[in-house]
Design a protein around this motif. Structure first.
Motif, PDB file in Angstrom:
ATOM      1  N   CYS A 256     -13.489 -27.841  -6.323  1.00 28.85           N
ATOM      2  CA  CYS A 256     -12.988 -27.105  -7.906  1.00 28.85           C
ATOM      3  C   CYS A 256     -11.095 -26.799  -7.676  1.00 28.85           C
TER       4      CYS A 256
ATOM      5  N   THR B 145     -14.655 -18.594 -10.535  1.00 32.37           N
ATOM      6  CA  THR B 145     -14.181 -19.129  -9.511  1.00 32.37           C
ATOM      7  C   THR B 145     -13.696 -17.936  -8.086  1.00 32.37           C
TER       8      THR B 145
ATOM      9  N   MET C 175      -9.911 -22.445 -13.676  1.00 31.46           N
ATOM     10  CA  MET C 175     -10.458 -20.609 -13.802  1.00 31.46           C
ATOM     11  C   MET C 175     -10.554 -20.317 -15.299  1.00 31.46           C
TER      12      MET C 175
ATOM     13  N   SER D  98     -17.048 -13.874 -12.452  1.00 27.56           N
ATOM     14  CA  SER D  98     -15.990 -14.303 -12.041  1.00 27.56           C
ATOM     15  C   SER D  98     -16.958 -15.583 -10.826  1.00 27.56           C
TER      16      SER D  98
ATOM     17  N   ALA E 250     -14.456 -20.085  -4.509  1.00 20.15           N
ATOM     18  CA  ALA E 250     -13.428 -19.349  -3.563  1.00 20.15           C
ATOM     19  C   ALA E 250     -14.025 -19.196  -2.202  1.00 20.15           C
TER      20      ALA E 250
ATOM     21  N   THR F 135      -9.547 -24.605  -9.413  1.00 23.47           N
ATOM     22  CA  THR F 135      -9.160 -23.062  -9.706  1.00 23.47           C
ATOM     23  C   THR F 135      -8.753 -23.503 -10.818  1.00 23.47           C
TER      24      THR F 135
END
Lengths: 112, 237
Positions: free
Chosen positions: B201, B218, B205, B216, B222, B203
């Motif tokens: 990933c 994302t 978003m 989310s 994380a 990020t």
């Protein structure tokens, strides 16, 4: 790549990024500060030659680059070129070695 | 009464857009437009929907270039100069017209070990999980996914690397990593870290920007990056 391999690369890239953030800030900060009154190449070399401190600083800088760049290029190669597998790993290790050699050669040139 | 000019994707990947004229109506949704076309103009148009109220997640399409639930998208919000362009979700094979083949999307949920692995039997007492506990709070933040595929269609990394597990599968895995009743944490962390998993990933978003449930993924990804890194450092990966 295995879970351990992928996670190791991720940690290595984040850790090297942290080192680079510090190194780039010091590098640019010192450069901007040092050239305020005008500075010749000879004067720079006079300060760096024989300096263990600058040798260590730029040695770490170069090592962080050699770790960080190939891991980023790996993602670019996979996503944009569709290149993966053993040949990519070999190419990236060679590129890391090249960055390390060129970088350390440059450090040697200003501190030795 | 005003009329909408609607370009609708026809055929498979090598298809083309076909223009339809649809009467404008008050509070009209994009799904209403597609349904009007199928019932009055082109009975052979293929598309999917079920609930019409944003619960089932089956009517996601690409509307003017953006993945959306068509049932919850008012025409007034997305039409430009009386025009709409409606296509199938991106990043998935097209079966026909607006219907995509979602097998790879759900197969990746299985690859990310998205199944709950129970540690108790029906003879045990029900588990007590405090709503305020950090794990429950983290799972709560990600649990409402209904698998519509909007995040998957919006993800640049999926577009570039078809092996990537994608936001929805990783988001699901994150809810289970935080479930104290689950017994497959180690295997799941290995599954989401290996190959093109959570560490792929970037990020960007887009998933978080487009998620109709305002989740989310994302943040979930994380969390998986941190959890897998911690597991590696403890020698548990």
């Amino acid at each position: 790549m295995s879970a351990r391999g992928e996670t190791t690369l991720w940690i290595a890239q984040r850790a090297s990024a942290a080192v680079l953030a510090l190194c780039v800030a010091v590098h640019i900060g010192v450069m901007v500060y040092a050239v305020q009154g005008g500075l010749s190449a000879a004067e720079i070399l006079a300060r760096t030659r024989g300096s263990a401190g600058w040798a260590a600083f730029y040695g770490v800088f170069v090592a962080a680059v050699a770790v960080h760049v190939p891991i980023g290029l790996r993602a670019v190669a996979v996503e944009w070129l569709g290149w993966r597998g053993r040949s990519l790993g070999v190419a990236l290790h060679l590129f890391a070695a090249l960055l390390l050699a060129l970088g350390l050669r440059a450090v040697w040139a200003v501190v030795a | 009464m005003s009329v909408l000019q609607v370009d609708v994707w026809r055929g498979r990947e090598d298809g083309r857009f076909q223009r339809f004229e649809v009467p404008r109506a008050e509070s009209q949704t994009v799904l209403d437009v597609v349904t009007y076309i199928q019932r009055h103009l082109e009975p052979a148009l293929a598309y999917r929907f079920a609930c019409r109220v944003g619960m089932c997640g089956s009517c996601a399409m690409t509307v003017n270039g953006v993945a959306r639930w068509t049932c919850r998208t008012h025409v007034a919000r997305v039409a430009r100069d009386g025009r709409l362009e409606i296509g199938p979700l991106a990043n998935l094979p097209v079966i026909r017209d607006l219907a995509t083949d979602m097998r790879e999307f759900f197969d990746k949920w299985a690859r990310a070990q998205g199944q709950f692995a129970p540690t108790a039997t029906r003879r045990d007492e029900p588990a007590r999980v405090a709503p305020q506990s950090p794990g429950r709070a983290a799972a709560d933040a990600a649990i409402e996914c209904i698998g519509c595929g909007v995040c998957y269609a919006s993800c640049d990394v999926v577009a570039w690397n078809r092996d990537y597990l994608g936001p929805a599968a990783l988001n699901r895995a994150w809810t289970l990593v935080n479930d104290v009743r689950d017994g497959a944490r180690g295997a799941r962390l290995r599954a989401v870290a290996a190959g093109a998993g959570c560490h792929a990933c970037h990020t960007h978003m887009s998933c978080t920007e487009r998620c109709p449930k305002r989740l989310s993924p994302t943040a979930s990804i994380a969390g998986l990056k941190r959890a897998t890194a911690a597991a590696l450092l403890k020698g548990e990966l």
